[in-house]
Design an enzyme around this catalytic site. Structure first.
Site, PDB file in Angstrom:
ATOM      1  N   ASP A 227      18.478  26.870  -3.319  1.00 30.18           N
ATOM      2  CA  ASP A 227      18.252  25.712  -4.179  1.00 30.18           C
ATOM      3  C   ASP A 227      19.609  25.078  -4.479  1.00 30.18           C
ATOM      4  OD1 ASP A 227      16.336  24.183  -6.100  1.00 30.18           O
ATOM      5  OD2 ASP A 227      18.049  24.741  -7.355  1.00 30.18           O
ATOM      6  N   GLU A 327      15.996  22.789   0.985  1.00 29.47           N
ATOM      7  CA  GLU A 327      15.183  21.646   0.606  1.00 29.47           C
ATOM      8  C   GLU A 327      15.566  20.424   1.431  1.00 29.47           C
ATOM      9  OE1 GLU A 327      14.427  21.824  -4.041  1.00 29.47           O
ATOM     10  OE2 GLU A 327      16.536  22.158  -3.570  1.00 29.47           O
ATOM     11  N   ASP A 414      16.625  27.057 -11.339  1.00 26.85           N
ATOM     12  CA  ASP A 414      17.117  27.094  -9.971  1.00 26.85           C
ATOM     13  C   ASP A 414      16.741  28.391  -9.271  1.00 26.85           C
ATOM     14  OD1 ASP A 414      18.269  24.640 -10.531  1.00 26.85           O
ATOM     15  OD2 ASP A 414      20.193  25.508 -11.094  1.00 26.85           O
TER      16      ASP A 414
END
Length: 485
Positions: A227, A327, A414
């Site tokens: 993340d 991501e 996170d």
């Protein structure tokens, strides 16, 4: 002309060295950069003149077969036209290498091709505008593809056409060893100048047997999720909830703001290139130029610090883990266009360079035999509870602790997202190992929201360019996969 194909088992890697040229070599480098800019601007002006002439003739009712002959936009066509005009428009052209002019023409050909394909919808992404003229403050860059390009045996000099042997700050032993062993071959060299005024040479090299080094051992956790954020640059987690690593954002630009503000105030008191009284250009003073050089060095140092942290972290992840899940962020869309209320957030996003993490992992995963999985842009990694799988749709950016309304779990925001990404990587890996008729396990309803129709509306038919091909039923895509060690 056939495109160059990389042989099997070989990869293309760039070796970048900072140069320490002599004063004569610095003048030659600036001359080559100016020659590339001149060729680009001259041919761009000619292209615009021909286009304007043809448009004017069409307005007069002249048929297409009687219009002024068009000017070819390909690199060979631009090169032929330049060669027929260079003796008249640039009698000094022989002072520089032909590669300098070819660099400017190649940039123009690529710009015109991208603009043309963007207009017709052949090019995905944001609309591309018509090429612009390069100013004297534009970034100087020259690419050499022919001539003498080699690394000297003393491992502290590189030889380039028309420039000779230029000393390097760093040792070139890694590249020299590959070339002497026959496992590396230099394809081209690009010399460029950064904002601090320092010259760099990037040698594009064809490398054989690029693999994970022997000293880099695999981690006990083969699948990890990453993340990315502004406060903590990287949070690495596993599917079982273990937090392996947390890399704090270096924030080099934020730390340099005090110095930049002082330098900008100093530059504002100097005699700059623009006169606000007469509203005209003027010759800037030497002190203004010196202050601008100091500002450029400050920005260059911030960029170097940021790049160093990103390279070390991504290399470590690609070498130690088998599957890395990241991501797919719309980094440019996260920053508002001129919004004053988000000025601090915009600067923090630019300082973190979140998109560089995925870019670096993409090619390093191929080098070190890892697999990179990109989660879909609409995958709710931050909104999903890693304990019970519940969703929290109204999660604000200020909530740094994720508190589940269903099971009452409280976990770092996170860390929670990293766990969900790691589990996505496990399902993606399981989907690859399943039978062909069963389909990918990772795509079975992995990103369905409470109202599934919203996921399809995000990239509707009104969008001018094609969007991410990953659909609503596919949560992750393997974008880079190497041979697992």
């Amino acid at each position: 002309m056939a495109r160059f194909e990389i042989p099997a088992g070989w990869v293309v890697q760039a070796y970048r060295f900072a140069l320490d040229p002599t004063p004569a070599q610095q003048r030659a480098l600036r001359s080559h950069g100016g020659a590339a800019r001149f060729a680009h601007n001259h041919m761009l002006a000619l292209v615009k003149a021909v286009m304007d002439q043809r448009n004017a003739e069409r307005s007069y009712g002249i048929t297409d077969d009687q219009l002024t002959p068009p000017l070819g936009w390909s690199l060979p066509a631009l090169r032929r036209t330049w060669n027929s005009r260079k003796t008249r428009v640039a009698p000094w052209w022989g002072e520089n290498s032909k590669e300098a002019y070819n660099t400017g023409l190649d940039a123009l050909a690529r710009g015109l091709d991208n603009w043309s394909k963007s207009r017709t919808g052949e090019r995905a992404g944001k609309p591309v505008g018509f090429p612009k003229f390069k100013t004297s403050r534009s970034r100087r860059s020259v690419r050499f593809t022919t001539g003498v390009i080699r690394v000297e045996p003393d491992r502290h000099h590189v030889t380039l056409p028309r420039l000779g042997a230029i000393r390097t700050y760093e040792s070139t032993r890694k590249l020299a060893r590959r070339i002497s062993a026959g496992t590396g071959r230099v394809l081209s060299a690009t010399v460029s100048q950064d904002s601090a005024g320092r010259w760099h040479c990037s040698l594009q090299t064809l490398v054989d047997a690029k693999a994970r080094p022997d000293h880099a051992h695999r981690s006990l956790f083969p699948v990890v999720g990453i993340d990315v954020g502004v406060k903590d640059l990287l949070v690495v987690g596993t599917a079982d909830g273990t937090e392996l690593e947390r890399v704090s954002a270096p924030k080099p630009l934020t730390r340099a703001q005090a110095r930049l503000r002082a330098l900008q105030r100093t530059a504002a008191r100097r005699h700059g290139p623009y006169d606000p009284v007469t509203r005209s250009k003027r010759q800037p003073s030497k002190r203004w130029r010196a202050t601008q050089a100091r500002i450029g060095k400050t920005h260059a140092r911030a960029a170097n610090v940021r790049r160093d942290v990103l390279h070390k972290a991504t290399t470590r992840l690609a070498q130690q883990h088998r599957v890395v899940v990241v991501e797919t962020l719309n980094a440019s869309g996260m920053r508002s266009a001129g919004g004053v209320y988000k000025r601090g957030l915009n600067r923090a996003l630019a300082d973190a360079a979140l998109a560089q993490v995925r870019t670096m992992l993409a090619y390093k995963a191929r080098w070190y035999g890892s697999t990179l999985v990109e989660a879909d842009r609409f995958f709710p990694s931050s909104k999903t509870c890693s304990a019970c799988g519940g969703r929290k749709p109204n999660l604000t950016l200020a909530e740094r602790i994720y508190r589940c309304d269903r099971c009452g779990a409280a976990i770092d925001r996170d860390h929670n997202a990293a766990i969900n990404l790691a589990r996505l990587g496990e399902t993606q890996l399981l989907g690859e190992q399943s039978s062909a008729d069963s389909g990918s396990v990772a795509g079975r309803g992995a990103i369905h929201e409470t109202e599934p129709a919203r996921a399809g509306e995000a990239g509707g038919c009104e969008a001018p360019t094609p969007h991410n091909p990953v659909g609503v039923g596919q949560a992750g895509t393997v974008v880079s996969q190497g041979t697992a060690a």
